[in-house]
Design an enzyme around this catalytic site. Structure first.
Site, PDB file in Angstrom:
ATOM      1  N   GLU A   1       0.853  -1.213   0.000  1.00  0.00           N
ATOM      2  CA  GLU A   1       0.000   0.000   0.000  1.00  0.00           C
ATOM      3  C   GLU A   1       0.870   1.238   0.000  1.00  0.00           C
ATOM      4  O   GLU A   1       0.675   2.172   0.787  1.00  0.00           O
ATOM      5  CB  GLU A   1      -0.939  -0.025   1.209  1.00  0.00           C
TER       6      GLU A   1
ATOM      7  N   CYS B   1     -10.721   0.806   7.437  1.00  0.00           N
ATOM      8  CA  CYS B   1     -10.180   2.135   7.735  1.00  0.00           C
ATOM      9  C   CYS B   1     -10.817   3.229   6.893  1.00  0.00           C
ATOM     10  O   CYS B   1     -11.110   4.314   7.392  1.00  0.00           O
ATOM     11  CB  CYS B   1      -8.672   2.130   7.514  1.00  0.00           C
TER      12      CYS B   1
HETATM   13 ZN   LIG Z   1      -8.091   3.097   4.346  1.00  0.00          ZN
END
Ligand SMILES: [Zn+2]
Length: 816
Positions: free
Chosen positions: A338, A422
């Site tokens: 990520e 998230c």
């Molecule tokens: Zn996120």
């Protein structure tokens, strides 16, 4: 894939918890140092505009309750109740089912968002609901202030990422401090919104435990996932306790390759510990962690005046804006870790651009603006805000993007929630606070940073206020009328931001440039009198004695602009993106002929115009013109068709179903991708035994190699099983040949060419093997062709047996 983040836990105040702290009315102590520029709080700005006001209302009415509901349905709220039961010695049925280490943070984030909602609009029902959540959180806090449900539920058997002992795996993946950072942010927001200390007291007890545990002469620590630093800075601002700021700086200073402790197995760059923070000059690793850390560094720089922090964070910012920023304002190019990619590595279809990273990018750029008072940071913030951030939530407020790619073959779609959730919580809290990014002030200077219809009341100190009313259709129209009403006449400076895009500068670097120039100038008038409008540091400064009813007219020309990328960005070479005002556009399947856009060419000479469509996507300005569609004919030659072209604001794509989307359009045929000639395979209905979108299997696109990440299908995480793909033909066809191009991501993932495969055909209700003339090949990087005795059938099945321990996948399956 999504190992990132989540948010934490909220704590409520129990009678004992709260009573230890001196109750007081909320007053904001002035910290010894802070940013030289102060944002005008979002509570002082009431949006009435066409773009944000409806999104903020949807967030309030739909997303916030929806996110709370998801926290309940997914067990995130239950985790706090389980932890409280464990603390009370009550039996738990499911003690050995520990939650994800970061699940607590999701509830904290939604409480933060709900608090912002409450700040703007009293809502007794929501207020009471939040109080209930806070009570559950408080009850889950251990007597010494420790708060982390995955351990408290069963200290003998927490989630394996949590480690056996407190803080033991913090630098790796325990997220203990990450949760607390979100707790502190939520607690400050709730306190400021309601004046109640319930959650703040939980946060203070937790932060005091950190102070007792970590610091010079005590234990060393740095957060494996940053945000604690920002949270501690906020706690410092609200309590005036210098120890919180000192701990934030300690956690940053301790970071580095020589700090000991178990670090993340993905390497030190993954969570920005490859160097001491003040030595860092490049943005690396996990993009959300990075932007949270850079935001925390900006806080420490502003609050301590430490110039080595300013220098480092400025250098890193330059690296991002000149080499690692998407035209949509997204950051974090690669799903692998990520993370930020290499310089100029900005692929479009596989762009990761996590919604949380866009939120983090805006936190960071806002802070750098407050530190430096320069509009270039607002330019980056605005680009992200209007494009790659708001794309993270659907127009109805009920589904969310984790990655925000710039090109799609229909494989991307927003989801209602995620196992690692998230992004929904993050965008929910962020949206509620958007009005806080419009204005800022420094003494008697007021910065107008964003344009949107609103009414604001700015406290100038000394009993003076300034009311500002903005009337505009921005971002669809560049004319802004501002009426100012000071409580009494007096000297005052108003800094009007002239956006970079209106100064022929899409970004404050050479990463992107406009292909054209605009001759019509920016115009500023005060009380109808034209003024010289040459900006300094991005602002036209209007210093004068302002009287009630004085007007400012700002005119920002908004033609359709063509943007090109720096030649070093391979993915955008020979391509053009469209922008109008702050809005970046995308062509989507549903608005263009044949439901295709990836085969289009948009020549530089093709005129484009903008028009407002009130019936579309809740009302948007679209770009229309003519483009050339390319398609292969039966003989493999490319046919060209001139056709109508429509582009919509990028942030609104994927609200009308799955299909193709493209931001960077080819300017010439040389880089275009003609549509495949329709074949038995491409016209089939494709289904598989897997869960992912099977369309890449018969989309007719030629892979560049087996690892080509643009358009493939795989069965991961299944391994060692036998799976299938089926083609249902439109009408029965006579077929005698199949070609399969295998997907294989050696070096990156767990998909390999299969152990074996075969072709079956449909005979009535049965599947029968074809009579193959040769071997079924499993070579990489080419089509594996097999011929068989011709059959006339309504469908074929590709049966795939994976290698033991490995998964398998298909780039393309052709049939003749
Ligand atoms: Zn996120």
């Amino acid at each position: 894939m999504k190992r990132a983040i989540a948010v934490l836990v909220v704590v409520g105040t129990t009678a004992t918890g709260a009573a230890r702290l001196k109750p007081s009315r909320y007053t904001e102590p002035k910290p010894a140092h802070d940013y030289p520029v102060t944002p005008v709080p979002f509570t002082a700005v009431h949006m009435t505009d066409v773009f944000w006001a409806p999104r903020i209302e949807t967030n309030r009415a739909v997303s916030v309750p929806f996110a709370f509901q998801q926290c309940e349905l997914s067990g995130r709220v239950d985790n706090f109740e389980r932890a409280a039961k464990a603390l009370g010695g009550q039996p738990l049925e499911n003690r050995n089912a520990p939650p994800y280490p970061f699940d607590d943070s999701d509830l904290y984030k939604v409480i933060e968002g709900a608090s912002y909602v409450l700040s703007v609009r009293p809502d007794p029902k929501l207020d009471a609901y939040v109080d209930g959540m806070i009570a559950k959180i408080a009850a889950a806090q251990e007597p010494d202030g420790y708060l982390y449900t995955t351990r408290t539920i069963n200290p003998e058997n927490p989630h394996r990422w949590a480690g056996k002992a407190r803080w033991e795996l913090e630098r790796d993946d325990s997220h203990e401090l990450y949760n607390l950072g979100h707790l502190y942010e939520a607690a400050v927001a709730h306190y400021q919104a309601t004046g109640k200390r319930t959650l703040l007291d939980v946060a203070i007890r937790s932060a005091n435990l950190l102070i007792d545990t970590f610091g010079p002469g005590k234990r060393s620590i740095w957060p494996g996932h940053q945000i604690t630093e920002m949270g501690l800075a906020k706690l410092y601002r609200v309590t005036g306790n210098e120890k919180y700021l000192a701990l934030a700086k300690f956690m940053l200073d301790e970071r580095g390759p020589d700090s000991g402790g178990k670090t993340n197995p993905r390497g030190l760059t993954y969570n920005q510990a490859q160097q001491h923070v003040t030595e860092q000059t490049e943005a690396v690793g996990h993009a959300v962690r990075a932007t949270y850390m850079y935001s925390g560094m900006a806080d420490v720089a502003a609050m301590t005046g430490d110039q080595s922090y300013v220098k480092a964070v400025d250098a890193i910012w330059n690296d991002v804006v000149s080499k690692k920023l998407y035209i949509t304002g997204g950051i974090g190019a690669t799903g692998s870790g990520e993370a930020f990619g290499k310089p100029y590595e900005l692929p479009n279809m596989t762009a990761y651009n996590e919604t949380c990273a866009a939120v983090g990018n805006d936190f960071w750029n806002e802070r750098l603006f407050l530190l430096h008072g320069d509009a270039r940071y607002v330019d980056v913030m605005e680009r992200t805000l209007y494009n790659g951030l708001i794309s993270g939530v659907s127009l109805d407020g009920k589904s969310f993007f984790y990655p925000n790619p710039l090109e799609s073959n229909g494989q991307h779609q927003r989801q209602p929630w995620f196992g690692v959730a998230c992004c929904p919580g993050n965008i929910t809290r962020f949206l509620a606070s958007v009005p806080g990014y419009v204005y800022a002030q420094q003494g008697s200077t007021v910065f107008v940073n964003l344009y949107a219809a609103n009414n604001a009341t700015i406290d100038l100190g000394g009993g003076r206020t300034l009311k500002i009313a903005q009337d505009t259709r921005y971002p669809w129209d560049g004319h802004v009328k501002i009426v100012v009403t000071p409580s009494r006449p007096g000297p005052l400076t108003i800094n009007l931001r002239i956006p970079g895009w209106a100064r022929n500068e899409p970004v404050p670097s050479d990463l992107y440039r406009f292909l054209d120039t605009v001759s019509e100038p920016v115009a500023v008038k005060v009380n109808d009198k034209p003024l010289e409008a040459t900006p300094t540091r991005g602002y036209v400064t209007l210093a004068r004695t302002w009287r009630a009813g004085d007007t400012i007219d700002l005119s920002l020309p908004m033609p359709v602009r063509r943007v090109v990328a720096n030649e070093n960005v391979e993915a955008d070479r020979g391509r053009v993106a469209l922008q109008r005002g702050p809005i970046v556009y995308a062509a989507e399947w549903v608005d263009n002929p044949e439901g295709r856009v990836r085969n289009l060419v948009l020549p530089d000479s093709s005129p484009l115009k903008a028009e407002f469509r009130s019936d579309l996507l809740n009302g948007v300005e679209v770009i229309t013109g003519r483009a050339t569609a390319l398609a292969f004919d039966a003989n493999g030659r490319v046919e060209k068709t001139e056709q109508a072209f429509t582009a919509i604001p990028y942030s609104t794509w994927a609200n009308r179903g799955r299909g193709q989307m493209i931001v960077w359009l080819p300017r010439t045929e040389a880089v275009a991708r003609p549509a495949a000639y329709p074949t038995v395979a491409t016209m089939s209905t494709v289904t598989t035994s897997g869960r992912k979108n099977p369309r890449p299997i018969n989309d007719g696109e030629e892979p560049r190699n087996s690892a080509d990440p643009t358009s493939y299908f795989d069965w991961w995480p299944r391994k060692g099983t036998t799976e299938w793909v089926e083609y249902a033909f439109k009408t029965p066809a006579r077929v005698s040949e199949a070609e399969v191009y295998w997907f294989d991501d050696t070096g990156r993932g767990e998909v390999r060419v299969p152990q074996s495969w075969r072709i079956l055909y449909k005979d009535g209700a049965d599947w029968k093997p074809v009579d193959a003339a040769g071997a079924y090949g499993v070579d990489k990087d080419r089509f594996n062709r097999v011929t068989f005795e011709p059959v006339t059938t309504s469908g074929l099945r590709l049966e795939v047996t994976m290698q033991p321990q490995w998964s398998a996948g298909v780039q393309e399956w052709k049939v003749k």
